[in-house]
Structure formats: structure tokens, C-alpha cells
Scaffold this motif. Structure first.
Motif, PDB file in Angstrom:
ATOM      1  N   LYS A 246       0.795  -1.120  -0.164  1.00 47.05           N
ATOM      2  CA  LYS A 246       0.097   0.067  -0.066  1.00 47.05           C
ATOM      3  C   LYS A 246       0.819   1.298   0.124  1.00 47.05           C
ATOM      4  CE  LYS A 246      -0.676  -0.780   4.948  1.00 47.05           C
ATOM      5  NZ  LYS A 246      -0.425  -2.221   5.035  1.00 47.05           N
ATOM      6  N   SER A 314      -5.512  -5.880  -9.518  1.00 46.13           N
ATOM      7  CA  SER A 314      -6.837  -5.242  -9.421  1.00 46.13           C
ATOM      8  C   SER A 314      -6.828  -3.565  -9.561  1.00 46.13           C
ATOM      9  CB  SER A 314      -7.751  -5.300  -8.242  1.00 46.13           C
ATOM     10  OG  SER A 314      -6.926  -4.889  -7.035  1.00 46.13           O
ATOM     11  N   GLU A 316      -7.579  -1.490  -7.462  1.00 47.44           N
ATOM     12  CA  GLU A 316      -7.416  -0.852  -6.057  1.00 47.44           C
ATOM     13  C   GLU A 316      -5.715  -0.983  -5.912  1.00 47.44           C
ATOM     14  OE1 GLU A 316      -8.076  -2.260  -1.408  1.00 47.44           O
ATOM     15  OE2 GLU A 316      -9.171  -3.199  -3.129  1.00 47.44           O
ATOM     16  N   HIS A 317      -5.282  -2.174  -6.288  1.00 46.32           N
ATOM     17  CA  HIS A 317      -3.845  -2.398  -6.322  1.00 46.32           C
ATOM     18  C   HIS A 317      -3.105  -1.664  -7.199  1.00 46.32           C
ATOM     19  CE1 HIS A 317      -4.868  -6.470  -3.908  1.00 46.32           C
ATOM     20  NE2 HIS A 317      -4.687  -5.455  -3.071  1.00 46.32           N
TER      21      HIS A 317
END
Length: 344
Positions: A246, A314, A316-317
Motif C-alpha cells: 500500500k 486489481s 485498487e492495487h
């Protein structure tokens, strides 16, 4: 209907593509990362063109650049990472072979055409792309794996069982992001913290080398490594999972280019066109287990690879992912000093 190329047919294409017919010995030399070239691809290329390809391995972008810079390498083609291509171009080490004018260029996915490192693809053709992140044996560690803390502030369960890929820019990119900085920062105070963190973390690593196979035998339980290799490790041990830090991590794309002093440039152009055919790009991916940048290739890829979570990142990633731009020389010198200290 696809044409079965003979050496003569290949020559006809090359004459049309380049405007000049050049008779060359039917051989070709590829300088590439180790264990990254499909033997099946080379066999098919020889069958269709009559051109035999030999492969010489290197272990890093830096090694390849240094070898070719020295001159007289004798190689026809090289496969540099995206962040290195501008260096090769700026130093006139690559032939402007104009892949964008080749028949199969229409198969290149749109997002891989006007890339920052080779706008319009005048020099290079996509080979494979992916990312680097923590690869963890989750039977031994149950915590969050979507963080670079896995290898920079490692949990007790993993200490002494961590391997880090010895690729300077990949390691420094993730470490700088983890410490709250941005790639190509020249902030010396921040970079001192990055250096200190890496040297501290190294006490918990068992090695810095290329070898995802160490996870097969559990010699390592975590690695900072590449997603295609993580896929291969999971095929051996189902508990292996890839994390997407993250804090930030880097993407890579390796592309094939022809050297400016290539002994067989026309044969090399035939090879570039060949690997932009979907079925041939799929052979590259099926062997080394990374995504490629060619439309329609998934139809020829193994079903398991097409659905692999390591390759299907994804949105998101992907939001935490970035590219390694070429940093100013003074900044790169600072990064090299950190790397030198880390390798001591």
C-alpha cells in the motif's frame, strides 16, 4: 491465413519493411535476462524463418548496459527495462528499427504504444510486464502482506528467512515509498533514512539474489520478488501469496530492441515482427509466466495463467503502483551510493 515463412519469404518482408534487401547469415543473438526466453518460441521462429537464435543471459539491467557500453558485444538484440530504455537511446546504443511500421504492430495494446520511455515505439517491442512486491508463505505468517514492512520491518516469523532481489531501482523505489518519499527524490535527509532502514532490515535477510526456488524448499519464507515468479512459487506451494504494498511499488515492462551495432539487423527486425503475433507472444508468457502487451495473446495462453491473481492486478492495487522514471544523474549517484553501502 498465416504465411509459413521460409528464409526467402522473411527476406521479402525485410526488403519491404526496410526498403533494402540485405543477405544475412541465418543467425541471430539475443541478450536477455536469465530463464526469460521460451525455447519453443525460438524453435518456431527457426522453423518459420530459417533463422537460428542463440541466447546469452544477464542478471540485471546494469549488467547488460555495462556489457554493451564496452563495445563489441556481438549481440543483435537486448531486453532492457522501461526505466533503462531512455538511457540506451540517449547513448545511441539502439537501432531506430521502427517497429511501429512493421505488419504485426497493429497487435500491440494501445496502452503500450505511446509509452514515455519510447514514444510511438520507434525502437522497442513489448516483451513482458509485471511488478515487484512481497511474496510470502502464509502458512508461516498470518498478518498483512500488502506492505513493504514484510522485508523492511519484518515480523519475527520471517526474520532470517527473507530474500531480496538484487535489482537496485526496484529495491530503492519500494524503500523510498515506504519511507514516505517519491521516486527520484534528492532529499538527502530522507535518503539517509532510507539507507539506514535498508541496512537495518538487511540483518533480517538471508540473501540478496535471484532465486524464487528458495521458497519451494522453504529456505526462504518471504521475498521481495516479481509477480510471475510468485505465480510459479504458488504452483509448488499453495500457501504462497503475492502482496501489493500500500505504500507503493513499481511496475516494469521489458522490451526487445535491436542494438545499433547488431551484426544481423534485418534478421532482428524479423524477430521483432514475429513476437508481435498473438500466438507467439503467448509462448513468451506461457514460459516465463508474465503478462505481455499484445492483443489477442490471451487466447493462446494457458488457462491457469490467464486467471492467475499474480498477473491480474486489481484497479485498487494498481492505484499504488508507479513507474521508475530515469532520475537526474546527481540523484542516481546518491542512489548508487546507498546501493553500494547495502551490498557491503
Amino acid at each position: 491465413m498465416r504465411i509459413l515463412w521460409t528464409t526467402l519469404a522473411a527476406g521479402a518482408f525485410l526488403a519491404a519493411a526496410s526498403g533494402v534487401a540485405i543477405a544475412e547469415e541465418p543467425v541471430l543473438s539475443l541478450y536477455n535476462f536469465g530463464n526469460y526466453t521460451s525455447p519453443e518460441l525460438l524453435e518456431k521462429f527457426k522453423k518459420e524463418t530459417g533463422i537460428a537464435v542463440t541466447v546469452t543471459d544477464y542478471d540485471s539491467n546494469d549488467t547488460a548496459l555495462a556489457k554493451v557500453r564496452a563495445g563489441g558485444s556481438g549481440f543483435d538484440m537486448v531486453v532492457p527495462g522501461a526505466n533503462f530504455v531512455p538511457i540506451w537511446i540517449a547513448e545511441s546504443l539502439l537501432l531506430e528499427s521502427r517497429p511501429d511500421q512493421m505488419p504485426n504492430f497493429k497487435n500491440v495494446e494501445e496502452n503500450w504504444v505511446n509509452v514515455d520511455w519510447d514514444p510511438g515505439r520507434h525502437y522497442s517491442v513489448p516483451w513482458q510486464w509485471g511488478m515487484i512486491g512481497p511474496v510470502v508463505a502464509t502458512s508461516f505468517y498470518k498478518g498483512d502482506i500488502n506492505t513493504s514492512a514484510i522485508w523492511l520491518d519484518p515480523p519475527a516469523e520471517l526474520k532470517g528467512k527473507i530474500n531480496v532481489a538484487p535489482e537496485k531501482n526496484d529495491v530503492l523505489y519500494a524503500a523510498i515509498k515506504y519511507m514516505g518519499g517519491e521516486w527520484c527524490t534528492g532529499d538527502k535527509e530522507l535518503l539517509k533514512k532510507v539507507r539506514d532502514k535498508l541496512i537495518e532490515a538487511k540483518e533480517s535477510w538471508v540473501s540478496m539474489d535471484y532465486g524464487i526456488e528458495k521458497m519451494d524448499s522453504r529456505d526462504t519464507l518471504a521475498q521481495l520478488y516479481y509477480n510471475g515468479a510468485a505465480y510459479r512459487a504458488r504452483k509448488v506451494n499453495a500457501d504462497i501469496k503475492l502482496g501489493f504494498p500500500k505504500e507503493g511499488y513499481s511496475l516494469f515492462m521489458d522490451s526487445v530492441a535491436i542494438l545499433a551495432d547488431a551484426p544481423h539487423p534485418e534478421n532482428a527486425k524479423a524477430f521483432l515482427n514475429f513476437i508481435m503475433a498473438p500466438e507467439n507472444a503467448a509462448l513468451i508468457s506461457n514460459f516465463a509466466t508474465y503478462a505481455n502487451g499484445i492483443k489477442g495473446s490471451s487466447a493462446f495462453m494457458s488457462e491457469d495463467l490467464k486467471s492467475a491473481p499474480e498477473l491480474n492486478i486489481s484497479s485498487e492495487h494498481l492505484a499504488a503502483a508507479g513507474w521508475q522514471q530515469v532520475c537526474p544523474t546527481d540523484v542516481d549517484e546518491l542512489y548508487t551510493r546507498i546501493w553500494t553501502d547495502l551490498l557491503k
